[in-house]
Design an enzyme around this catalytic site. Structure first.
Site, PDB file in Angstrom:
ATOM      1  N   ARG A  89       1.004  -1.539   0.272  1.00  0.00           N
ATOM      2  CA  ARG A  89      -0.472  -0.191   0.376  1.00  0.00           C
ATOM      3  C   ARG A  89       0.906   1.030  -0.027  1.00  0.00           C
ATOM      4  O   ARG A  89       1.847   1.360   0.862  1.00  0.00           O
ATOM      5  CB  ARG A  89      -0.640   0.417   1.370  1.00  0.00           C
ATOM      6  CG  ARG A  89      -2.044   1.174   1.670  1.00  0.00           C
ATOM      7  CD  ARG A  89      -2.798   1.080   2.743  1.00  0.00           C
ATOM      8  NE  ARG A  89      -3.436  -0.011   3.169  1.00  0.00           N
ATOM      9  CZ  ARG A  89      -4.037  -0.765   4.038  1.00  0.00           C
ATOM     10  NH1 ARG A  89      -3.770   0.223   5.345  1.00  0.00           N
ATOM     11  NH2 ARG A  89      -4.715  -1.711   4.133  1.00  0.00           N
TER      12      ARG A  89
ATOM     13  N   HIS B 269       1.348  -2.304   5.190  1.00  0.00           N
ATOM     14  CA  HIS B 269       1.440  -2.959   4.504  1.00  0.00           C
ATOM     15  C   HIS B 269       2.472  -1.515   3.099  1.00  0.00           C
ATOM     16  O   HIS B 269       3.044  -2.313   1.831  1.00  0.00           O
ATOM     17  CB  HIS B 269      -0.125  -1.892   4.043  1.00  0.00           C
ATOM     18  CG  HIS B 269      -0.578  -2.834   4.280  1.00  0.00           C
ATOM     19  ND1 HIS B 269      -1.152  -3.953   3.441  1.00  0.00           N
ATOM     20  CD2 HIS B 269      -1.423  -3.309   5.465  1.00  0.00           C
ATOM     21  CE1 HIS B 269      -2.468  -4.852   4.074  1.00  0.00           C
ATOM     22  NE2 HIS B 269      -2.269  -4.291   5.156  1.00  0.00           N
TER      23      HIS B 269
ATOM     24  N   ASP C 244      -3.454  -8.335   3.157  1.00  0.00           N
ATOM     25  CA  ASP C 244      -4.994  -8.650   3.901  1.00  0.00           C
ATOM     26  C   ASP C 244      -4.866  -9.992   3.103  1.00  0.00           C
ATOM     27  O   ASP C 244      -5.102  -9.776   2.018  1.00  0.00           O
ATOM     28  CB  ASP C 244      -5.597  -7.667   4.136  1.00  0.00           C
ATOM     29  CG  ASP C 244      -4.924  -6.692   4.696  1.00  0.00           C
ATOM     30  OD1 ASP C 244      -4.653  -7.461   6.088  1.00  0.00           O
ATOM     31  OD2 ASP C 244      -5.391  -5.347   4.361  1.00  0.00           O
TER      32      ASP C 244
ATOM     33  N   GLU D 176      -7.140  -7.254  13.714  1.00  0.00           N
ATOM     34  CA  GLU D 176      -7.766  -7.524  12.695  1.00  0.00           C
ATOM     35  C   GLU D 176      -7.130  -9.424  11.725  1.00  0.00           C
ATOM     36  O   GLU D 176      -6.389  -9.406  11.974  1.00  0.00           O
ATOM     37  CB  GLU D 176      -7.028  -6.780  11.079  1.00  0.00           C
ATOM     38  CG  GLU D 176      -7.491  -5.352  11.430  1.00  0.00           C
ATOM     39  CD  GLU D 176      -6.662  -4.789  10.629  1.00  0.00           C
ATOM     40  OE1 GLU D 176      -7.274  -3.660  10.763  1.00  0.00           O
ATOM     41  OE2 GLU D 176      -5.641  -4.299  10.299  1.00  0.00           O
TER      42      GLU D 176
ATOM     43  N   HIS E 287      -5.578  -9.641   8.733  1.00  0.00           N
ATOM     44  CA  HIS E 287      -4.086  -9.134   8.247  1.00  0.00           C
ATOM     45  C   HIS E 287      -2.163  -9.609   9.007  1.00  0.00           C
ATOM     46  O   HIS E 287      -2.230 -10.255   9.814  1.00  0.00           O
ATOM     47  CB  HIS E 287      -3.671  -7.396   8.878  1.00  0.00           C
ATOM     48  CG  HIS E 287      -2.828  -6.597   9.173  1.00  0.00           C
ATOM     49  ND1 HIS E 287      -2.956  -5.429   8.616  1.00  0.00           N
ATOM     50  CD2 HIS E 287      -1.302  -7.302   9.569  1.00  0.00           C
ATOM     51  CE1 HIS E 287      -1.575  -4.917   8.276  1.00  0.00           C
ATOM     52  NE2 HIS E 287      -0.880  -5.184   9.233  1.00  0.00           N
TER      53      HIS E 287
END
Length: 283
Positions: free
Chosen positions: A129, A173, A180, A262, A265
């Site tokens: 990301r 990320h 994910d 999460e 993740h």
């Protein structure tokens, strides 16, 4: 490393709470984020300032497209589409592509081999990301847009998303070895397309009521900002706990560590760029 941008300014923060995984610098969270008000309206506090405008750069050495390493792994890169918590494509995602460090991609290939032997496939929702996407999330955190609240954070006030550890920056990320993902029972069912005019359904609702994304039931949808999405959350059915345990077991055996808030993740242990946050676009 000229690819490292102004995120260096973030690295002095103490504990990053983001979809960025464990051991992260602290998020530039809104300073007055509070618990939900009775009216459920966002805090009027000003959002944190995003990083300066990014300069684009080619994919650096050490990164690969996951499909070039293992084209059997399924994908649904949500941030390149409107089906995510901001309700539109996120800055920096020019196309739906999973980019990872080569080490993370090769480790994920080995996990996929074990998953396939048990009748499942991995399915990735997000991989590398860029920092510009994190900056986009930061800007979004301070505006009044709550169009996707009914699906992605129905029981959490938007103003609390940074403090509660669901979003923030910098994020792991951006180091290229965090992703994910979930599991799909094979042979995978066809996933209906997302339609923006469909009514929103809470990510905490039963699987047969949520968006039908063809995955095994993990108890919540992806990017569900809710305590029920914590990996070891209470209130799950036996099947949901077993599905989470299966994913955790496969990923742990493959050298990945879960972020406890999460279930989807994971970060590669011994990642190759633990102190570098990249900003090249997903293209």
């Amino acid at each position: 490393m000229r690819l490292l941008i102004a995120v260096v300014a973030c690295l002095s923060l103490a504990a990053c709470a983001a979809c960025g995984g464990p051991a992260r610098p602290g998020p530039p969270a809104p300073s007055a984020a509070t618990a939900p008000s009775a009216a459920g309206s966002p805090s009027p506090a000003a959002p944190p300032s995003p990083s300066p405008s990014p300069s684009f750069a080619p994919v650096p050495a050490g990164f690969v497209a996951l499909s070039d390493v293992d084209d059997s792994i399924l994908s649904d890169i949500r941030y390149a589409t409107p089906h995510n918590f901001v309700g539109r494509p996120v800055t920096g995602y020019l196309r739906p592509r999973c980019l990872l460090t080569r080490q993370a991609a090769e480790a994920l290939h080995r996990v996929q081999q074990r998953a396939l032997s048990r009748g499942y496939s991995l399915k990735v929702y997000d991989c590398y990301r860029p920092q510009q996407a994190v900056d986009d999330f930061i800007r979004w955190s301070g505006d009044a847009d709550q169009r996707m609240k009914g699906e992605f954070y129905p029981r959490v006030d938007k103003s609390a998303l940074f403090d509660d550890g669901y979003i923030g920056g910098p994020t792991a990320h951006s180091r290229g070895s965090t992703l994910d993902l979930t599991l799909v029972a094979m042979p995978g069912r066809t996933q209906p397309p997302y339609r923006a005019d469909d009514p929103l359904v809470s990510c905490t609702d039963p699987a047969d009521q949520r968006f039908p994304d063809n995955t095994v039931d993990m108890g919540t949808g992806f990017d569900c900002f809710d305590p029920l999405a914590h990996t070891a959350a209470a209130g799950l059915s036996a099947a949901e706990r077993d599905n989470r345990a299966l994913l955790t077991g496969l990923m742990s055996a493959g050298g990945f560590k879960n972020y406890p808030k999460e279930w989807w993740h994971y970060t590669l242990n011994g990642e190759p760029f633990p102190d570098t946050y990249y900003n090249f676009p997903v293209a």
